[in-house]
Design a protein around this motif. Structure first.
Motif, short mmCIF file in Angstrom:
data_model
loop_
_atom_site.label_atom_id
_atom_site.label_comp_id
_atom_site.label_asym_id
_atom_site.label_seq_id
_atom_site.Cartn_x
_atom_site.Cartn_y
_atom_site.Cartn_z
N LYS A 188 -2.40 -0.20 -3.77
CA LYS A 188 -1.20 -0.14 -4.62
C LYS A 188 -0.50 1.20 -4.48
O LYS A 188 0.74 1.28 -4.46
CB LYS A 188 -1.58 -0.40 -6.07
CG LYS A 188 -1.91 -1.85 -6.38
CD LYS A 188 -2.47 -2.01 -7.79
CE LYS A 188 -2.97 -3.43 -8.03
NZ LYS A 188 -3.66 -3.57 -9.33
N GLU A 189 -1.26 2.27 -4.37
CA GLU A 189 -0.66 3.59 -4.21
C GLU A 189 0.09 3.69 -2.88
O GLU A 189 1.17 4.28 -2.80
CB GLU A 189 -1.73 4.69 -4.31
CG GLU A 189 -2.29 4.84 -5.72
CD GLU A 189 -3.20 6.06 -5.84
OE1 GLU A 189 -2.78 7.15 -5.42
OE2 GLU A 189 -4.34 5.91 -6.35
N LEU A 190 -0.49 3.13 -1.82
CA LEU A 190 0.15 3.17 -0.51
C LEU A 190 1.37 2.27 -0.48
O LEU A 190 2.43 2.64 0.05
CB LEU A 190 -0.85 2.76 0.57
CG LEU A 190 -2.03 3.71 0.78
CD1 LEU A 190 -3.03 3.12 1.75
CD2 LEU A 190 -1.56 5.07 1.28
N PHE A 191 1.25 1.08 -1.05
CA PHE A 191 2.39 0.16 -1.09
C PHE A 191 3.53 0.75 -1.92
O PHE A 191 4.71 0.53 -1.62
CB PHE A 191 1.97 -1.20 -1.68
CG PHE A 191 1.38 -2.16 -0.67
CD1 PHE A 191 0.42 -1.75 0.23
CD2 PHE A 191 1.80 -3.48 -0.63
CE1 PHE A 191 -0.13 -2.63 1.15
CE2 PHE A 191 1.26 -4.37 0.28
CZ PHE A 191 0.29 -3.95 1.18
N ALA A 192 3.20 1.50 -2.98
CA ALA A 192 4.24 2.13 -3.80
C ALA A 192 5.04 3.14 -2.99
O ALA A 192 6.26 3.28 -3.18
CB ALA A 192 3.60 2.80 -5.02
#
Length: 523
Positions: free
Chosen positions: A201-205
């Motif tokens: 989720k952090e990378l996709f954000a």
């Protein structure tokens, strides 16, 4: 005005309809559209009765990680089917950024890394090196999640610490700043199996922040595909990232009936605001890595553990039992490529078992040992009926999931999947000529403007004044995909001319030798 190329008399795709109009090309761009019957140019193409489309854009391509972008730079197998632009860095693997030169080991499953020297670390440095090598197609790239993890962990497969997550976030941001178009993930790969939802989720954000594209290879494409889809939908929804599921399919006849539920899951998410799309290739045989058939508890440990397990008698017995439980049709599993044993290429697992006197499960383990896991296969596992249902969905695109090859290259260890030579013409053939699944102009829209929109291209994917002259001229009556699983190197028919940045790469169905490809960077 003086033109370098004039294309006269053709039916030109403008949006989702055809218009009888001439095209004037000056250098690398479309200079004008109109009636140029009285004009002349260095090259005049009579396209009377033919259809002119923007060049096809292949969003799931592997020419970079299979190294043919460097070793077979003409990329003729792609050009001959109308592809002018490819997106690399798919399925969790890219060839930049590299923390260490040895991180190129991450592509050992597809290329002989002992023959590869890299002189780059960052995406920017990779682009600088690639720019020194003429290429046949335009090239853009994603950043591989597995590549980022390998840069931090080496061969280890485990959870990342908080500090390590910050390090890969930093690398991802740098890569996006340097021109990468987004991130790709593959939770089926050994390095990514330990990635948590929080990490993703952090990378996709970050991808969402840069308005990039997140492409995803599902963790499971068979009996457990529903939770795999739900997982990526959840990550996409919470991060806000535009997400495309690569080479979507449901593997195994016993799982085909899940298709309606899978589509419903995706369409419900889209209705609720999730930015999820799909792409697929128009074939019923997969092209995949043989070691992915092994038990999950072996794959999770990475390459060294897999090879070690194959030497352990107890683990071999457990692996054999697991493979038997899959009830594979060994007469339909064809060895497509190997690292060392060329005699197996083109033969089925059943043929190899019968000639050796070994069980098919033993053959699989022997092949993996001898070839250091570098074995790929073709396996009849996809429902043709589901393919016809997919093409009609407005959020579904076509890709090759293939590799660019030079047509005369000799590769005794490799029988390429026919999708590398004929995916897009085959889609035209089976979905528009042999059935009425979709209109001709609508499928071309899926080949061109829609993928261009997905990547945020401002000057490619449409036939407009000022756009780059990436074009394909088709004789619809003759369009036919002839490559198959035993003779994949046959050329397609009906793709008469292909222009890349104004250069005629294909002339009257024959490769010209001109290399007009360029590196495309995220703006």
């Amino acid at each position: 005005m003086s033109y370098s190329v004039l294309i006269k008399g053709g039916n030109v795709l403008r949006g989702r309809k055809f218009e009888r109009i001439d095209i004037g090309i000056k250098k690398d761009k479309i200079a004008d559209l109109g009636d140029f019957s009285g004009e002349n140019a260095d090259l005049v193409v009579d396209a009377t009765g033919k259809y002119i489309s923007p060049g096809f854009i292949d969003l799931t391509n592997h020419s970079d990680t299979h190294w043919t972008l460097f070793s077979q730079p003409k990329q003729e197998s792609l050009l001959r089917q109308g592809i002018t632009t490819i997106l690399g860095g798919n399925c969790g693997a890219s060839i930049a950024p590299l923390v260490r030169a040895s991180d190129i080991e991450g592509i050992h499953k597809w290329a002989d890394v002992t023959q590869i020297n890299t002189n780059w670390r960052t995406v920017e440095e990779f682009f600088e090196e690639l720019s020194k090598h003429p290429i046949g197609v335009n090239f853009a790239t994603l950043v591989g999640h597995g590549t980022l993890r390998r840069g931090i962990l080496g061969d280890d497969a485990r959870n990342l610490t908080r500090k390590e997550i910050e390090e890969i976030k930093f690398m991802l941001k740098d890569s996006l700043e340097e021109g990468a178009f987004g991130l790709s993930t593959s939770l089926a790969a050994a390095h990514a199996k330990f990635a948590t939802d929080a990490e993703l989720k952090e990378l996709f954000a970050i991808v969402a922040e840069y308005n990039g594209l997140a492409k995803h290879h599902l963790k499971d494409e068979g009996r457990n595909i529903l939770p795999a889809i739900a997982e990526i939908i959840g990550i996409s929804r919470e991060s806000g990232a535009r997400t495309q599921i690569s080479h979507f399919k449901i593997l195994g006849k016993s799982s085909w009936n899940i298709f309606p539920e899978a589509i419903n899951l995706i369409e419900t998410a889209r209705q609720e605001g999730a930015k999820v799309t799909l792409d697929f290739f128009p074939y019923t045989k997969t092209g995949s890595l043989l070691y992915m058939l092994l038990p999950p508890w072996i794959i999770e440990g990475g390459r060294a553990k897999i090879l070690g397990s194959l030497k352990d008698p107890k683990m071999r017995r457990e692996t054999s039992d697991y493979l038997k439980s899959l009830t594979l049709h060994y007469d339909k599993v064809i060895v497509a490529s190997t690292f060392k044993d060329a005699t197996s290429v083109g033969k089925t697992i059943q043929e190899l078992a019968m000639s050796s006197g070994l069980d098919p499960e033993e053959i699989i383990m022997e092949l993996l040992e001898i070839n250091e896991l570098q074995v790929s296969i073709f396996n009849e596992a996809i429902s043709e009926d589901n393919l016809h249902k997919l093409i009609a969905k407005e959020y579904v695109l076509v890709s090759s999931d293939g590799v660019g090859y030079d047509l005369k290259a000799k590769m005794p260890f490799d029988l390429p999947h026919p999708r590398s030579f004929g995916a897009f013409p085959r889609a035209l053939q089976i979905f528009t000529k042999e059935s009425d699944d979709i209109k001709f102009e609508d499928i071309l829209h899926k080949f061109t403007q829609e993928p261009a929109y997905s990547l945020g291209f401002k000057d490619r994917g449409r036939i407009e004044k000022g756009f780059f002259a990436d074009l394909a001229i088709l004789d619809l009556e003759k369009v036919k995909s002839t490559p198959d699983y035993t003779a994949s190197r046959q050329e397609v028919e009906g793709i008469d001319w292909v222009f890349v940045n104004g250069k005629a790469a294909v002339k009257n169905g024959v490769m010209s030798g001109e290399l007009g490809g360029r590196i495309i960077k995220r703006a």
